[in-house]
Design a protein around this motif. Sequence first.
Motif, PDB file in Angstrom:
ATOM      1  N   ALA A  22     -20.906  -1.213  22.281  1.00 13.03           N
ATOM      2  CA  ALA A  22     -21.629  -0.997  21.038  1.00 13.03           C
ATOM      3  C   ALA A  22     -20.709  -1.301  19.859  1.00 13.03           C
ATOM      4  CB  ALA A  22     -22.108   0.452  20.975  1.00 13.03           C
ATOM      5  N   PRO A  23     -21.282  -1.866  18.761  1.00 14.56           N
ATOM      6  CA  PRO A  23     -20.446  -2.206  17.611  1.00 14.56           C
ATOM      7  C   PRO A  23     -19.706  -0.992  17.063  1.00 14.56           C
ATOM      8  CG  PRO A  23     -22.616  -3.181  17.412  1.00 14.56           C
ATOM      9  CD  PRO A  23     -22.676  -2.239  18.576  1.00 14.56           C
ATOM     10  N   VAL A  24     -18.470  -1.191  16.710  1.00 16.33           N
ATOM     11  CA  VAL A  24     -17.619  -0.150  16.143  1.00 16.33           C
ATOM     12  C   VAL A  24     -17.251  -0.567  14.722  1.00 16.33           C
ATOM     13  CG1 VAL A  24     -15.320   0.883  16.246  1.00 16.33           C
ATOM     14  CG2 VAL A  24     -16.679   0.662  18.333  1.00 16.33           C
ATOM     15  N   THR A  25     -17.362   0.371  13.774  1.00 12.48           N
ATOM     16  CA  THR A  25     -17.002   0.084  12.387  1.00 12.48           C
ATOM     17  C   THR A  25     -15.612   0.626  12.102  1.00 12.48           C
ATOM     18  OG1 THR A  25     -19.311   0.177  11.656  1.00 12.48           O
ATOM     19  CG2 THR A  25     -17.601   0.411   9.969  1.00 12.48           C
ATOM     20  N   VAL A  26     -14.726  -0.260  11.653  1.00 15.47           N
ATOM     21  CA  VAL A  26     -13.353   0.099  11.320  1.00 15.47           C
ATOM     22  C   VAL A  26     -13.169  -0.003   9.816  1.00 15.47           C
ATOM     23  CG1 VAL A  26     -10.918  -0.439  11.664  1.00 15.47           C
ATOM     24  CG2 VAL A  26     -12.542  -0.807  13.533  1.00 15.47           C
ATOM     25  N   LEU A  27     -12.693   1.056   9.190  1.00 17.62           N
ATOM     26  CA  LEU A  27     -12.328   1.019   7.778  1.00 17.62           C
ATOM     27  C   LEU A  27     -10.835   0.752   7.691  1.00 17.62           C
ATOM     28  CD1 LEU A  27     -12.798   1.343   4.767  1.00 17.62           C
ATOM     29  CD2 LEU A  27     -12.647   3.843   5.061  1.00 17.62           C
ATOM     30  N   LEU A  28     -10.471  -0.418   7.151  1.00 18.72           N
ATOM     31  CA  LEU A  28      -9.076  -0.844   7.045  1.00 18.72           C
ATOM     32  C   LEU A  28      -8.628  -0.673   5.598  1.00 18.72           C
ATOM     33  CD1 LEU A  28      -6.504  -2.246   8.072  1.00 18.72           C
ATOM     34  CD2 LEU A  28      -7.666  -4.442   7.750  1.00 18.72           C
ATOM     35  N   VAL A  29      -7.628   0.184   5.372  1.00 22.92           N
ATOM     36  CA  VAL A  29      -7.180   0.505   4.021  1.00 22.92           C
ATOM     37  C   VAL A  29      -5.728   0.082   3.848  1.00 22.92           C
ATOM     38  CG1 VAL A  29      -6.996   2.306   2.273  1.00 22.92           C
ATOM     39  CG2 VAL A  29      -8.704   2.522   4.102  1.00 22.92           C
ATOM     40  N   ASP A  30      -5.499  -0.956   3.037  1.00 23.16           N
ATOM     41  CA  ASP A  30      -4.149  -1.447   2.776  1.00 23.16           C
ATOM     42  C   ASP A  30      -4.207  -2.320   1.534  1.00 23.16           C
ATOM     43  OD1 ASP A  30      -1.568  -2.920   2.958  1.00 23.16           O
ATOM     44  OD2 ASP A  30      -1.459  -1.972   4.930  1.00 23.16           O
ATOM     45  N   ASP A  31      -3.186  -2.240   0.686  1.00 27.77           N
ATOM     46  CA  ASP A  31      -3.192  -3.022  -0.550  1.00 27.77           C
ATOM     47  C   ASP A  31      -2.478  -4.363  -0.401  1.00 27.77           C
ATOM     48  OD1 ASP A  31      -0.718  -1.778  -0.265  1.00 27.77           O
ATOM     49  OD2 ASP A  31      -0.361  -1.705  -2.430  1.00 27.77           O
ATOM     50  N   ASP A  90      -3.050   2.783   5.408  1.00 24.42           N
ATOM     51  CA  ASP A  90      -1.664   2.631   4.964  1.00 24.42           C
ATOM     52  C   ASP A  90      -1.242   3.880   4.197  1.00 24.42           C
ATOM     53  OD1 ASP A  90       0.795   1.556   4.427  1.00 24.42           O
ATOM     54  OD2 ASP A  90       0.121   0.349   2.734  1.00 24.42           O
ATOM     55  N   VAL A  91      -0.032   4.339   4.437  1.00 25.95           N
ATOM     56  CA  VAL A  91       0.450   5.561   3.785  1.00 25.95           C
ATOM     57  C   VAL A  91       0.772   5.315   2.317  1.00 25.95           C
ATOM     58  CG1 VAL A  91       2.328   7.251   3.759  1.00 25.95           C
ATOM     59  CG2 VAL A  91       1.296   6.573   5.928  1.00 25.95           C
ATOM     60  N   MET A  92       1.192   4.087   1.969  1.00 29.31           N
ATOM     61  CA  MET A  92       1.578   3.774   0.592  1.00 29.31           C
ATOM     62  C   MET A  92       0.476   2.958  -0.070  1.00 29.31           C
ATOM     63  SD  MET A  92       4.469   5.277   0.402  1.00 29.31           S
ATOM     64  CE  MET A  92       5.089   4.648  -1.163  1.00 29.31           C
ATOM     65  N   LEU A  93      -0.249   3.572  -1.025  1.00 24.46           N
ATOM     66  CA  LEU A  93      -1.318   2.907  -1.753  1.00 24.46           C
ATOM     67  C   LEU A  93      -1.037   2.983  -3.253  1.00 24.46           C
ATOM     68  CD1 LEU A  93      -4.363   4.281   0.285  1.00 24.46           C
ATOM     69  CD2 LEU A  93      -3.441   1.953   0.348  1.00 24.46           C
ATOM     70  N   LEU A 109      -0.595   3.656   9.020  1.00 25.16           N
ATOM     71  CA  LEU A 109       0.378   2.566   8.953  1.00 25.16           C
ATOM     72  C   LEU A 109       1.479   3.009   7.995  1.00 25.16           C
ATOM     73  CD1 LEU A 109      -2.029  -0.499   8.451  1.00 25.16           C
ATOM     74  CD2 LEU A 109      -1.261   0.517  10.602  1.00 25.16           C
ATOM     75  N   THR A 110       2.708   2.998   8.445  1.00 28.03           N
ATOM     76  CA  THR A 110       3.788   3.476   7.594  1.00 28.03           C
ATOM     77  C   THR A 110       5.030   2.605   7.722  1.00 28.03           C
ATOM     78  OG1 THR A 110       5.279   5.340   7.153  1.00 28.03           O
ATOM     79  CG2 THR A 110       4.495   5.090   9.410  1.00 28.03           C
ATOM     80  N   ALA A 111       5.716   2.430   6.598  1.00 25.20           N
ATOM     81  CA  ALA A 111       6.993   1.714   6.607  1.00 25.20           C
ATOM     82  C   ALA A 111       8.137   2.689   6.774  1.00 25.20           C
ATOM     83  CB  ALA A 111       7.159   0.932   5.302  1.00 25.20           C
ATOM     84  N   LYS A 112       7.813   3.980   6.822  1.00 23.67           N
ATOM     85  CA  LYS A 112       8.820   5.020   6.961  1.00 23.67           C
ATOM     86  C   LYS A 112       8.904   5.436   8.424  1.00 23.67           C
ATOM     87  CE  LYS A 112       7.903   6.759   2.306  1.00 23.67           C
ATOM     88  NZ  LYS A 112       7.530   7.946   1.501  1.00 23.67           N
ATOM     89  N   ALA A 113      10.074   5.357   8.998  1.00 24.70           N
ATOM     90  CA  ALA A 113      10.217   5.569  10.433  1.00 24.70           C
ATOM     91  C   ALA A 113      10.884   6.887  10.803  1.00 24.70           C
ATOM     92  CB  ALA A 113      11.002   4.415  11.057  1.00 24.70           C
ATOM     93  N   THR A 114      11.191   7.723   9.807  1.00 28.63           N
ATOM     94  CA  THR A 114      11.884   8.962  10.135  1.00 28.63           C
ATOM     95  C   THR A 114      10.929   9.946  10.806  1.00 28.63           C
ATOM     96  OG1 THR A 114      11.393  10.091   8.050  1.00 28.63           O
ATOM     97  CG2 THR A 114      13.320   8.642   8.097  1.00 28.63           C
ATOM     98  N   THR A 124       4.545   1.989  12.934  1.00 29.24           N
ATOM     99  CA  THR A 124       5.542   1.727  11.901  1.00 29.24           C
ATOM    100  C   THR A 124       5.636   0.233  11.633  1.00 29.24           C
ATOM    101  OG1 THR A 124       6.804   3.653  12.650  1.00 29.24           O
ATOM    102  CG2 THR A 124       7.945   2.075  11.246  1.00 29.24           C
ATOM    103  N   LYS A 125       5.580  -0.146  10.362  1.00 26.16           N
ATOM    104  CA  LYS A 125       5.729  -1.547   9.979  1.00 26.16           C
ATOM    105  C   LYS A 125       7.178  -1.981  10.167  1.00 26.16           C
ATOM    106  CE  LYS A 125       2.085  -1.442   6.442  1.00 26.16           C
ATOM    107  NZ  LYS A 125       1.771  -1.661   5.022  1.00 26.16           N
TER     108      LYS A 125
END
Length: 250
Positions: free
Chosen positions: A24-33, A76-79, A103-108, A125-126
Amino acid sequence: MSRVYATGIPFPTERSAAHDAERAPVTVLLVDDEAMLTEMMGMVLRFAGWEVVTAADGRTAVAKARELRPDVVILDVMLPDMTGLEVLTRMREHQPHLPVLLLTAKATVQDRIAGLTAGGDDYVTKPFSVEEVVLRVRALLRRSGGESPEPGARLLVGDLTLDQHSHEVHRDGEPITLTATEFELLRLFMRNPRRVLSKTHILEQVWSYDFGGRANVVELYVSYLRKKIDNGRAPMIHTMRGAGYVLKPA
């Protein structure tokens, strides 16, 4: 084999895409700048057979989540206008069970814990491979009820009950609200009462892929469950030092 673009991001095979298209179709909301990343990710997710809606800032993301009620969010964590964690908190106010992949560029470890504590179900992690994102989205969908539960929808351990169809959890008659990942972890425990489960086994069963030895994620989610299941009550979730965890009637 996967095709690789100049970006170094592998592209899913046609075989896997065809397999997903049968569902069945799945809707994904992708948030990234990042426009280039959003375009690439959107193309891959659509190729996997999913409908994709995008947002480049937090306010738009919150509005679209309320309007469209997507099946899963990649956030994405940074917007530019607010942090991804603020966006996630606002989404949780209206859809507490909405699966969210951060999605994060911070790996700690501290950054990962902050994201998961805010309500995220998983993170990458990016830089990352798109194949990894697709794999984790599939796991989130499965945890949130994408797969049919096994026969015997109602699980009971002591005064704790879990309904696999409605995703409702009660202890001593009181409702308990869980995220998709917390629910799947509790379901694993309740299917194996009084059995000691190792961290490795839990990673394999709940996350369905190699977590790279990050067993601290298991510790984190067990801690979440304890706060919700055992808070103010006789404990049911116990740590067996050097062996794992066990759930048993209080």
